[in-house]
Scaffold this motif. Structure first.
Motif, PDB file in Angstrom:
ATOM      1  N   LEU A   7     -98.566  14.372 -39.082  1.00  0.00           N
ATOM      2  CA  LEU A   7     -99.361  13.514 -39.965  1.00  0.00           C
ATOM      3  C   LEU A   7    -100.152  14.330 -40.974  1.00  0.00           C
ATOM      4  CD1 LEU A   7    -100.738  10.777 -37.565  1.00  0.00           C
ATOM      5  CD2 LEU A   7     -99.221  10.462 -39.500  1.00  0.00           C
ATOM      6  N   ARG A   8    -100.679  15.457 -40.541  1.00  0.00           N
ATOM      7  CA  ARG A   8    -101.448  16.314 -41.450  1.00  0.00           C
ATOM      8  C   ARG A   8    -100.575  16.952 -42.514  1.00  0.00           C
ATOM      9  NH1 ARG A   8    -105.848  13.932 -40.788  1.00  0.00           N
ATOM     10  NH2 ARG A   8    -106.676  14.043 -38.704  1.00  0.00           N
ATOM     11  N   LEU A  14     -96.252  13.427 -48.994  1.00  0.00           N
ATOM     12  CA  LEU A  14     -95.944  12.086 -49.509  1.00  0.00           C
ATOM     13  C   LEU A  14     -96.732  11.784 -50.779  1.00  0.00           C
ATOM     14  CD1 LEU A  14     -95.715   9.895 -46.309  1.00  0.00           C
ATOM     15  CD2 LEU A  14     -93.973  10.166 -48.051  1.00  0.00           C
ATOM     16  N   PHE A  15     -97.982  12.188 -50.813  1.00  0.00           N
ATOM     17  CA  PHE A  15     -98.820  11.973 -51.989  1.00  0.00           C
ATOM     18  C   PHE A  15     -98.218  12.668 -53.210  1.00  0.00           C
ATOM     19  CE2 PHE A  15    -102.644  12.874 -54.558  1.00  0.00           C
ATOM     20  CZ  PHE A  15    -103.102  11.587 -54.706  1.00  0.00           C
ATOM     21  N   ILE A  16     -97.740  13.892 -53.032  1.00  0.00           N
ATOM     22  CA  ILE A  16     -97.143  14.644 -54.138  1.00  0.00           C
ATOM     23  C   ILE A  16     -95.802  14.038 -54.542  1.00  0.00           C
ATOM     24  CG2 ILE A  16     -96.122  16.878 -54.735  1.00  0.00           C
ATOM     25  CD1 ILE A  16     -98.345  18.132 -52.971  1.00  0.00           C
ATOM     26  N   LEU A  17     -94.961  13.674 -53.570  1.00  0.00           N
ATOM     27  CA  LEU A  17     -93.644  13.128 -53.886  1.00  0.00           C
ATOM     28  C   LEU A  17     -93.728  11.768 -54.571  1.00  0.00           C
ATOM     29  CD1 LEU A  17     -91.521  14.096 -50.763  1.00  0.00           C
ATOM     30  CD2 LEU A  17     -91.491  15.130 -53.022  1.00  0.00           C
ATOM     31  N   VAL A  18     -94.652  10.921 -54.141  1.00  0.00           N
ATOM     32  CA  VAL A  18     -94.813   9.616 -54.801  1.00  0.00           C
ATOM     33  C   VAL A  18     -95.328   9.808 -56.220  1.00  0.00           C
ATOM     34  CG1 VAL A  18     -96.155   7.475 -54.749  1.00  0.00           C
ATOM     35  CG2 VAL A  18     -95.070   8.290 -52.682  1.00  0.00           C
ATOM     36  N   GLY A  19     -96.232  10.749 -56.413  1.00  0.00           N
ATOM     37  CA  GLY A  19     -96.708  11.046 -57.766  1.00  0.00           C
ATOM     38  C   GLY A  19     -95.595  11.548 -58.670  1.00  0.00           C
ATOM     39  N   LEU A  20     -94.743  12.424 -58.137  1.00  0.00           N
ATOM     40  CA  LEU A  20     -93.599  12.895 -58.922  1.00  0.00           C
ATOM     41  C   LEU A  20     -92.627  11.770 -59.246  1.00  0.00           C
ATOM     42  CD1 LEU A  20     -92.703  16.338 -57.337  1.00  0.00           C
ATOM     43  CD2 LEU A  20     -93.476  15.897 -59.655  1.00  0.00           C
ATOM     44  N   LYS A  21     -92.441  10.866 -58.303  1.00  0.00           N
ATOM     45  CA  LYS A  21     -91.530   9.739 -58.527  1.00  0.00           C
ATOM     46  C   LYS A  21     -92.069   8.824 -59.639  1.00  0.00           C
ATOM     47  CE  LYS A  21     -87.892   7.424 -57.140  1.00  0.00           C
ATOM     48  NZ  LYS A  21     -86.547   7.924 -57.252  1.00  0.00           N
ATOM     49  N   ILE A  22     -93.353   8.576 -59.641  1.00  0.00           N
ATOM     50  CA  ILE A  22     -93.961   7.733 -60.676  1.00  0.00           C
ATOM     51  C   ILE A  22     -93.894   8.427 -62.037  1.00  0.00           C
ATOM     52  CG2 ILE A  22     -96.146   6.753 -61.475  1.00  0.00           C
ATOM     53  CD1 ILE A  22     -96.778   6.203 -58.502  1.00  0.00           C
ATOM     54  N   ILE A  56     -91.172   6.801 -43.224  1.00  0.00           N
ATOM     55  CA  ILE A  56     -90.888   6.127 -41.951  1.00  0.00           C
ATOM     56  C   ILE A  56     -91.540   6.867 -40.790  1.00  0.00           C
ATOM     57  CG2 ILE A  56     -89.042   5.613 -40.308  1.00  0.00           C
ATOM     58  CD1 ILE A  56     -87.316   4.840 -42.714  1.00  0.00           C
ATOM     59  N   PHE A  57     -91.361   8.177 -40.725  1.00  0.00           N
ATOM     60  CA  PHE A  57     -91.942   8.925 -39.617  1.00  0.00           C
ATOM     61  C   PHE A  57     -93.451   9.008 -39.700  1.00  0.00           C
ATOM     62  CE2 PHE A  57     -87.623  10.838 -39.166  1.00  0.00           C
ATOM     63  CZ  PHE A  57     -87.387  10.311 -37.906  1.00  0.00           C
ATOM     64  N   HIS A  58     -93.996   9.065 -40.917  1.00  0.00           N
ATOM     65  CA  HIS A  58     -95.449   9.078 -41.065  1.00  0.00           C
ATOM     66  C   HIS A  58     -96.046   7.749 -40.592  1.00  0.00           C
ATOM     67  CE1 HIS A  58     -99.191  10.569 -42.845  1.00  0.00           C
ATOM     68  NE2 HIS A  58     -99.417   9.332 -43.207  1.00  0.00           N
ATOM     69  N   ALA A  59     -95.397   6.662 -40.949  1.00  0.00           N
ATOM     70  CA  ALA A  59     -95.898   5.339 -40.539  1.00  0.00           C
ATOM     71  C   ALA A  59     -95.719   5.114 -39.038  1.00  0.00           C
ATOM     72  CB  ALA A  59     -95.171   4.249 -41.320  1.00  0.00           C
TER      73      ALA A  59
END
Length: 66
Positions: A7-8, A14-22, A56-59
């Motif tokens: 999780l850490r 995830l924060f970086i990858l979602v930002g790159l996707k946007i 999925i694994f984070h959730a």
């Protein structure tokens, strides 16, 4: 102990990858100019797969703590 470290690690990734996707979506439509490699990143299957797997694994491991 593994879910705690996972999780850490996966949260900031995830924060970086979602930002790159946007940002790559904006570059693909032409609203951000000058960054040519960013528009090609939007159609990258490895990025989509890593986003899906990490999400999925984070959730699923995050719900075990609450």
């Amino acid at each position: 102990m593994f879910p705690y470290y996972f999780l850490r690690f996966s949260g900031p990734v995830l924060f970086i990858l979602v930002g790159l996707k946007i940002l790559s979506g904006y570059a693909l439509t032409g609203k951000i100019g000058g960054i040519l490699w960013l528009s090609g990143l939007h159609d990258n299957r490895a990025l989509d797969l890593s986003l899906l797997v990490l999400f999925i694994f984070h959730a699923s491991t995050g719900s075990a703590f609450f």
